[in-house]
Scaffold this motif. Structure first.
Motif, PDB file in Angstrom:
ATOM      1  N   ALA A   1       0.839  -1.207   0.000  1.00 23.50           N
ATOM      2  CA  ALA A   1       0.000   0.000   0.000  1.00 23.50           C
ATOM      3  C   ALA A   1       0.870   1.252   0.000  1.00 23.50           C
ATOM      4  O   ALA A   1       0.486   2.285  -0.561  1.00 23.50           O
TER       5      ALA A   1
ATOM      6  N   LEU B   1       1.948   1.916  -3.593  1.00 25.63           N
ATOM      7  CA  LEU B   1       0.784   2.362  -4.361  1.00 25.63           C
ATOM      8  C   LEU B   1       0.482   3.829  -4.059  1.00 25.63           C
ATOM      9  O   LEU B   1       0.169   4.614  -4.965  1.00 25.63           O
TER      10      LEU B   1
ATOM     11  N   ASP C   1      -4.121  -4.307  -6.866  1.00 22.42           N
ATOM     12  CA  ASP C   1      -4.453  -2.947  -6.419  1.00 22.42           C
ATOM     13  C   ASP C   1      -3.864  -1.881  -7.344  1.00 22.42           C
ATOM     14  O   ASP C   1      -4.541  -0.920  -7.719  1.00 22.42           O
TER      15      ASP C   1
ATOM     16  N   GLU D   1      -5.725  -1.888 -10.724  1.00 24.30           N
ATOM     17  CA  GLU D   1      -7.019  -1.209 -10.626  1.00 24.30           C
ATOM     18  C   GLU D   1      -6.851   0.306 -10.586  1.00 24.30           C
ATOM     19  O   GLU D   1      -7.581   1.043 -11.263  1.00 24.30           O
ATOM     20  N   THR D   2      -5.886   0.761  -9.804  1.00 22.62           N
ATOM     21  CA  THR D   2      -5.659   2.203  -9.684  1.00 22.62           C
ATOM     22  C   THR D   2      -5.239   2.814 -11.010  1.00 22.62           C
ATOM     23  O   THR D   2      -5.754   3.863 -11.423  1.00 22.62           O
TER      24      THR D   2
END
Length: 417
Positions: free
Chosen positions: A131, A134, A168, A171-172
């Protein structure tokens, strides 16, 4: 004779003060850092380590010392200095996945399109499944980083995240406008790449985003060809088929997925493709049909399956349910409908609140896709057109009866009983 530029070695004092500064920075000793920067040799704060070529700011960034980074910036640290690998403090902040330090450096004038010594864009330094990384990618993109920038191999960040299976980040990137039609250096589409590397979770994401699903890759192979060559990819095969990938496309050698499955002895894939009406009589560029390959491989199990399928097709034609073998997919649809009749009736009736016998096309498609209707995109279009009511409704009772797409009385009364 060309004279060489003389390189002046540092004095012992310079080396001692730089080492002391680096030590004080990594120990978060503000008092000592302030003393060295203000009273030490001029521009000590931007002096490079002889081995790593790092500045004090690099050291603070790499150790995640947010307050020290702020302090060094106030003392005039140069954010453009590069280490031995050509990395600025901003690039190192992304390497470490430190969002707050990255924001400090950008506020101080850091470039969101920075590159390292190998001309690799800073975005690629955020390619880690955390995370933290990201968040750094999101900051860079928000500040103007080029989302479709390419690495040394000509691949975009999205290609890399799909190859690595990073859900993730993928998708972002898609949400922020990354090009889903891009290919990697081998000419593989994103769906092809996800299937090849067994990243099943990415397939629905890519399909929803509009990524091409039937584009071929090396050798003219589609993702379905790839799955049929490997018995371990059966669940991927089912998933791709449910998303509308074509099941009988020929590659550059003229092989359909069924050819590939038979060549590989992939029994599950063979049964799956036969249950969806894939044609048996297609010949590849060597003139070989499915049966020819099974005979050449002395594959008794496959020969048995093919013989049984041929008998089913012949009977369906002789009974007048279909006109010719190429329409056997209609029988596959009918068989599927009978197997799922209880579920389909419950689903259709639950959506048809007023019991009109009609459903919105979108609702109808969502239901049959959920249960993996054995149809290609083209075949779905044929069935939907046959059962069309007005501009957007589908006559689901007639669909359950099967009388509109089969030529004789296949109807067994289950739809209206």
């Amino acid at each position: 004779m060309v004279s060489k530029k003389v390189r002046h070695p540092r004095s012992n004092l310079e080396e001692q003060q730089l080492r002391k500064l680096m030590y004080s920075v990594t120990n978060n000793d503000f008092k000592q850092v302030n003393k060295l920067v203000s009273l030490g040799i001029p521009n000590l704060v931007n002096m490079l380590d002889m081995i790593t070529k790092e500045t004090a700011l690099h050291a603070a960034v790499c150790n995640g010392l947010e307050d020290m980074v702020s302090f060094l910036l106030e003392q005039g640290s140069n954010i453009s200095k590069r280490d031995k690998q050509g990395r600025t403090p901003l690039v190192r902040a992304v390497d470490k996945g430190n969002q707050k330090i990255l924001e400090l450096l950008i506020e101080a004038g850091g470039n969101p399109n920075d590159v390292d010594g190998g001309k690799q864009h800073v975005l690629f330094h955020g390619l880690h499944p955390t995370a933290r990384h990201l968040a750094c990618i999101e900051v860079l993109l928000k500040e103007g980083a080029d989302i479709n920038t390419r690495d040394q191999k000509g691949q975009t960040l999205l290609v890399q995240t799909v190859r690595m299976g990073y859900v993730d980040i993928t998708e972002t990137l898609i949400q922020l406008g990354a090009d889903v039609k891009t290919r990697n250096e081998e000419g593989e589409s994103l769906v092809y790449t996800a299937a090849k590397h067994d990243h099943m979770k990415l397939i629905p994401i890519l399909v929803r985003a509009g990524a091409p699903i039937n584009e071929s890759g090396p050798g003219g192979n589609t993702p379905i060809h790839i799955c049929c060559s490997d018995s371990k990819k059966f669940e991927m095969l089912r998933l791709l088929a449910s998303k509308g990938l074509e099941l009988h496309v020929q590659n550059e050698e003229g092989n359909t997925p069924l050819h590939v499955a038979v060549q590989s002895g992939n029994q599950e894939a063979i049964k799956f493709l036969l249950a969806r009406g894939c044609p048996l009589d297609v010949a590849n560029s060597e003139g070989l049909t499915i049966r020819n390959i099974a005979v050449a491989n002395k594959d008794g199990a496959t020969k048995k399956l093919l013989k049984k399928q041929e008998a089913k097709i012949k009977k369906a034609v002789s009974d007048g349910k279909i006109l010719n073998p190429s329409e056997y997919w209609k029988m596959c649809l009918y068989i599927w409908s009978k197997e799922h009749k209880g579920i389909l009736i419950d689903e259709f009736f639950a959506k048809d609140i007023n019991q009109t016998g009609l459903l919105e096309r979108k609702q109808f498609c969502e239901i049959w896709d959920r249960y993996e209707v054995p149809l290609t995109v083209e075949q779905k279009s044929v069935i939907l057109t046959l059962h069309k009511e007005g501009s957007s409704m589908v006559k689901y009772l007639d669909f359950l009866d099967a009388n509109l797409y089969l030529k004789t009385a296949a109807y067994d009364g289950f739809a209206r009983a």
